[in-house]
Design a protein around this motif. Sequence first.
Motif, PDB file in Angstrom:
ATOM      1  N   PRO A  36       1.023  -1.048  -0.079  1.00 36.21           N
ATOM      2  CA  PRO A  36       0.154   0.065  -0.003  1.00 36.21           C
ATOM      3  C   PRO A  36       0.915   1.252   0.067  1.00 36.21           C
ATOM      4  O   PRO A  36       1.860   1.400   0.542  1.00 36.21           O
ATOM      5  CB  PRO A  36      -0.611  -0.077   1.283  1.00 36.21           C
ATOM      6  N   ILE A  37       0.386   2.389  -0.631  1.00 35.06           N
ATOM      7  CA  ILE A  37       1.063   3.729  -0.648  1.00 35.06           C
ATOM      8  C   ILE A  37       0.321   4.502   0.230  1.00 35.06           C
ATOM      9  O   ILE A  37      -0.867   5.036   0.172  1.00 35.06           O
ATOM     10  CB  ILE A  37       0.996   4.317  -2.140  1.00 35.06           C
ATOM     11  N   TYR A  38       1.029   5.064   1.321  1.00 33.17           N
ATOM     12  CA  TYR A  38       0.551   5.991   2.370  1.00 33.17           C
ATOM     13  C   TYR A  38       0.968   7.510   1.946  1.00 33.17           C
ATOM     14  O   TYR A  38       2.090   7.663   1.697  1.00 33.17           O
ATOM     15  CB  TYR A  38       0.916   5.726   3.793  1.00 33.17           C
ATOM     16  N   THR A  39       0.101   8.314   1.901  1.00 31.58           N
ATOM     17  CA  THR A  39       0.458   9.751   1.546  1.00 31.58           C
ATOM     18  C   THR A  39      -0.378  10.831   2.173  1.00 31.58           C
ATOM     19  O   THR A  39      -1.723  10.336   2.212  1.00 31.58           O
ATOM     20  CB  THR A  39       0.525   9.961  -0.034  1.00 31.58           C
ATOM     21  N   ALA A  53      -3.464   1.009  -7.395  1.00 28.36           N
ATOM     22  CA  ALA A  53      -2.719   1.185  -6.538  1.00 28.36           C
ATOM     23  C   ALA A  53      -3.588   1.338  -5.100  1.00 28.36           C
ATOM     24  O   ALA A  53      -4.690   1.817  -5.185  1.00 28.36           O
ATOM     25  CB  ALA A  53      -1.827   2.530  -6.536  1.00 28.36           C
ATOM     26  N   ASP A  54      -2.989   0.745  -4.193  1.00 28.34           N
ATOM     27  CA  ASP A  54      -3.722   0.824  -2.845  1.00 28.34           C
ATOM     28  C   ASP A  54      -3.334   2.026  -2.189  1.00 28.34           C
ATOM     29  O   ASP A  54      -2.479   2.178  -1.470  1.00 28.34           O
ATOM     30  CB  ASP A  54      -3.540  -0.439  -2.052  1.00 28.34           C
ATOM     31  N   ILE A  55      -3.967   3.295  -2.390  1.00 35.03           N
ATOM     32  CA  ILE A  55      -3.509   4.592  -1.976  1.00 35.03           C
ATOM     33  C   ILE A  55      -4.295   4.781  -0.583  1.00 35.03           C
ATOM     34  O   ILE A  55      -5.578   4.956  -0.381  1.00 35.03           O
ATOM     35  CB  ILE A  55      -4.007   5.709  -2.826  1.00 35.03           C
ATOM     36  N   ARG A  56      -3.447   5.140   0.568  1.00 32.98           N
ATOM     37  CA  ARG A  56      -4.133   5.422   1.793  1.00 32.98           C
ATOM     38  C   ARG A  56      -3.822   6.789   2.194  1.00 32.98           C
ATOM     39  O   ARG A  56      -2.448   7.132   2.462  1.00 32.98           O
ATOM     40  CB  ARG A  56      -3.679   4.158   2.710  1.00 32.98           C
ATOM     41  N   THR A  57      -4.791   7.610   2.366  1.00 35.27           N
ATOM     42  CA  THR A  57      -4.355   9.063   2.848  1.00 35.27           C
ATOM     43  C   THR A  57      -4.759   9.337   4.028  1.00 35.27           C
ATOM     44  O   THR A  57      -5.338   8.607   5.023  1.00 35.27           O
ATOM     45  CB  THR A  57      -5.297   9.911   1.756  1.00 35.27           C
ATOM     46  N   VAL A  81       1.522  12.785   8.555  1.00 33.71           N
ATOM     47  CA  VAL A  81       2.247  11.272   8.356  1.00 33.71           C
ATOM     48  C   VAL A  81       2.690  10.623   9.813  1.00 33.71           C
ATOM     49  O   VAL A  81       2.683   9.276   9.637  1.00 33.71           O
ATOM     50  CB  VAL A  81       3.717  11.650   7.808  1.00 33.71           C
ATOM     51  N   GLU A  82       2.511  11.244  10.936  1.00 31.43           N
ATOM     52  CA  GLU A  82       2.657  10.369  12.105  1.00 31.43           C
ATOM     53  C   GLU A  82       1.431   9.544  12.445  1.00 31.43           C
ATOM     54  O   GLU A  82       1.119   8.733  13.373  1.00 31.43           O
ATOM     55  CB  GLU A  82       2.863  11.465  13.237  1.00 31.43           C
ATOM     56  N   SER A  83       0.189  10.177  11.988  1.00 30.05           N
ATOM     57  CA  SER A  83      -0.861   9.436  12.029  1.00 30.05           C
ATOM     58  C   SER A  83      -1.318   8.084  11.427  1.00 30.05           C
ATOM     59  O   SER A  83      -2.037   7.206  11.772  1.00 30.05           O
ATOM     60  CB  SER A  83      -2.160  10.442  11.716  1.00 30.05           C
ATOM     61  N   PHE A  84      -0.160   7.775  10.553  1.00 24.96           N
ATOM     62  CA  PHE A  84      -0.226   6.372   9.652  1.00 24.96           C
ATOM     63  C   PHE A  84      -0.047   5.549  10.774  1.00 24.96           C
ATOM     64  O   PHE A  84       1.101   5.363  11.337  1.00 24.96           O
ATOM     65  CB  PHE A  84       0.604   6.501   8.469  1.00 24.96           C
ATOM     66  N   ASP A  85      -0.923   4.243  10.856  1.00 28.24           N
ATOM     67  CA  ASP A  85      -0.186   3.171  11.554  1.00 28.24           C
ATOM     68  C   ASP A  85       0.281   2.193  10.544  1.00 28.24           C
ATOM     69  O   ASP A  85      -0.251   1.664   9.827  1.00 28.24           O
ATOM     70  CB  ASP A  85      -1.814   2.326  12.027  1.00 28.24           C
ATOM     71  N   LEU A  86       1.631   1.981  11.015  1.00 31.64           N
ATOM     72  CA  LEU A  86       2.373   1.047  10.007  1.00 31.64           C
ATOM     73  C   LEU A  86       3.026   0.116  10.757  1.00 31.64           C
ATOM     74  O   LEU A  86       3.947  -0.674  10.488  1.00 31.64           O
ATOM     75  CB  LEU A  86       3.685   1.970   9.289  1.00 31.64           C
ATOM     76  N   SER A  87       2.374  -0.321  11.931  1.00 31.34           N
ATOM     77  CA  SER A  87       2.666  -1.434  12.889  1.00 31.34           C
ATOM     78  C   SER A  87       2.847  -2.795  12.267  1.00 31.34           C
ATOM     79  O   SER A  87       3.474  -3.592  12.620  1.00 31.34           O
ATOM     80  CB  SER A  87       1.948  -1.510  14.068  1.00 31.34           C
ATOM     81  N   GLU A  88       1.963  -3.035  10.987  1.00 31.70           N
ATOM     82  CA  GLU A  88       1.893  -4.448  10.639  1.00 31.70           C
ATOM     83  C   GLU A  88       3.063  -4.661   9.651  1.00 31.70           C
ATOM     84  O   GLU A  88       3.064  -5.800   8.892  1.00 31.70           O
ATOM     85  CB  GLU A  88       0.665  -4.727  10.001  1.00 31.70           C
ATOM     86  N   TYR A  89       4.175  -3.875   9.052  1.00 33.35           N
ATOM     87  CA  TYR A  89       4.820  -3.865   8.139  1.00 33.35           C
ATOM     88  C   TYR A  89       6.323  -4.174   8.642  1.00 33.35           C
ATOM     89  O   TYR A  89       6.681  -3.896   9.521  1.00 33.35           O
ATOM     90  CB  TYR A  89       4.859  -2.678   7.296  1.00 33.35           C
ATOM     91  N   ASP A  90       7.079  -5.437   7.943  1.00 39.11           N
ATOM     92  CA  ASP A  90       8.390  -5.511   8.101  1.00 39.11           C
ATOM     93  C   ASP A  90       9.188  -4.587   7.386  1.00 39.11           C
ATOM     94  O   ASP A  90      10.286  -3.860   8.365  1.00 39.11           O
ATOM     95  CB  ASP A  90       8.647  -6.696   7.385  1.00 39.11           C
ATOM     96  N   ILE A  91       8.970  -3.816   6.436  1.00 39.94           N
ATOM     97  CA  ILE A  91       9.758  -2.885   5.556  1.00 39.94           C
ATOM     98  C   ILE A  91       8.830  -1.827   5.081  1.00 39.94           C
ATOM     99  O   ILE A  91       7.735  -1.994   4.609  1.00 39.94           O
ATOM    100  CB  ILE A  91      10.450  -3.529   4.504  1.00 39.94           C
ATOM    101  N   GLY A 102       9.090  11.222   8.526  1.00 39.03           N
ATOM    102  CA  GLY A 102       8.861  11.524   9.646  1.00 39.03           C
ATOM    103  C   GLY A 102       7.751  10.321  10.456  1.00 39.03           C
ATOM    104  O   GLY A 102       7.299  10.475  11.561  1.00 39.03           O
ATOM    105  N   ILE A 103       7.302   9.289   9.542  1.00 43.65           N
ATOM    106  CA  ILE A 103       6.557   8.071  10.046  1.00 43.65           C
ATOM    107  C   ILE A 103       7.010   7.737  11.328  1.00 43.65           C
ATOM    108  O   ILE A 103       8.418   7.640  11.399  1.00 43.65           O
ATOM    109  CB  ILE A 103       6.460   7.096   8.881  1.00 43.65           C
ATOM    110  N   ILE A 104       6.172   6.938  12.093  1.00 45.20           N
ATOM    111  CA  ILE A 104       6.690   6.371  13.134  1.00 45.20           C
ATOM    112  C   ILE A 104       6.304   4.672  12.886  1.00 45.20           C
ATOM    113  O   ILE A 104       5.397   4.348  12.572  1.00 45.20           O
ATOM    114  CB  ILE A 104       5.770   6.636  14.477  1.00 45.20           C
ATOM    115  N   THR A 105       7.589   4.122  13.265  1.00 48.94           N
ATOM    116  CA  THR A 105       7.467   2.706  12.894  1.00 48.94           C
ATOM    117  C   THR A 105       8.056   1.878  14.229  1.00 48.94           C
ATOM    118  O   THR A 105       8.514   2.455  15.209  1.00 48.94           O
ATOM    119  CB  THR A 105       8.431   2.296  11.708  1.00 48.94           C
TER     120      THR A 105
END
Length: 368
Positions: A36-39, A53-57, A81-91, A102-105
Amino acid sequence: MPFKDLKVAIVADWLTNFAGAEKVILTLHHHFPDAPIYTTIYNSKKMPGFEEADIRTSFLQHWPFAKKKHQLFLKWMPLAVESFDLSEYDIVISSSHSCAKGIITKPETLHICYCHTPMRYAWDDCHNYIRNSNLPWLVKKMVPFMMQKIRLWDRLAADRVDHFIANSSFVAERIQKYYGRESEVINPPVDTENFHISEKPEEYFLAVGRLIPYKKFDLLVETFNQLGLPLKIVGTGPEEKKLRQIAKENIELLGHISNEELRKTYANCKAFLFPQIEDFGIVPIEAMASGRPVIALKKGGALDSIQEGVTGIFFEEQTPESLTEAIKKLEKTTFDPQKIRQHAQEFNSQRFLEKLDDFIQRKWQKNP
């Protein structure tokens, strides 16, 4: 590398207009089609190629005027960008010239930032950005106060990146200066296969780009007004009216032309002109993929892509005298179009992805 066994996400600053940074995102999308593409903001009408594309805004997507005037919302982009939940991803791969880094992983997530530049309007280009912008005078007075907070956040955000990739040696130096971080250089992908060599090039010189002050089209017009040599300029922008007023008859401003016509124009030029300082510079690669030599300012990203005397000629200063000297030197130099095109192939999408995969694999193996 078994990417299929890993969950990958891509993060972009914004996707509101298709340019060089968006080309990198599209290349990443094709390479990682399930990612997915976060933007922060996405304008589907301006972004060809992202239909599937799987776009997540972010929450900014629904704010009035966000899709057309994303610059007005810079103040809220760190929060977005800090509001994106990226906790499920390896990379997670962020492609950033602004806030995406500035994303939080999670600690175990590998965050690689492909950095097009440190945020220019917060650092080295801050004063020029304010001075040359079309913002109302009251807003210009307020911007420095806002930028101080953005600058502090941007410096802290850089520490959230595990590994930086710079799109040129020029950008790598600025990453070191402003963020205190090492980076590896991987130049961005260029569709070199779309260009061809002409059997009978013509005598005109060529420049391509958006007609804005820092790209120095005024320098080209001034120089060619003096020389009387034929010059074609492709592109539109706020400087167009001024350039048309001062250009003599030997200079053609072609405005916007089709991609097919642009490829022909590249292939048939005598040489390509690149007088500005860019982070990297895609258009000189397109000219070289067409077998044409480049006359470029000896600064910025052009130092990564142009070989003096083989694929082009450098000039030292942004003055008519310095540019004229380089033009005269080019007239006396013999170039091999096949060698120029062969050099341009080093910057194609396949080479970009090979280098990127190698980088990710090395860093993933070391990831705790």
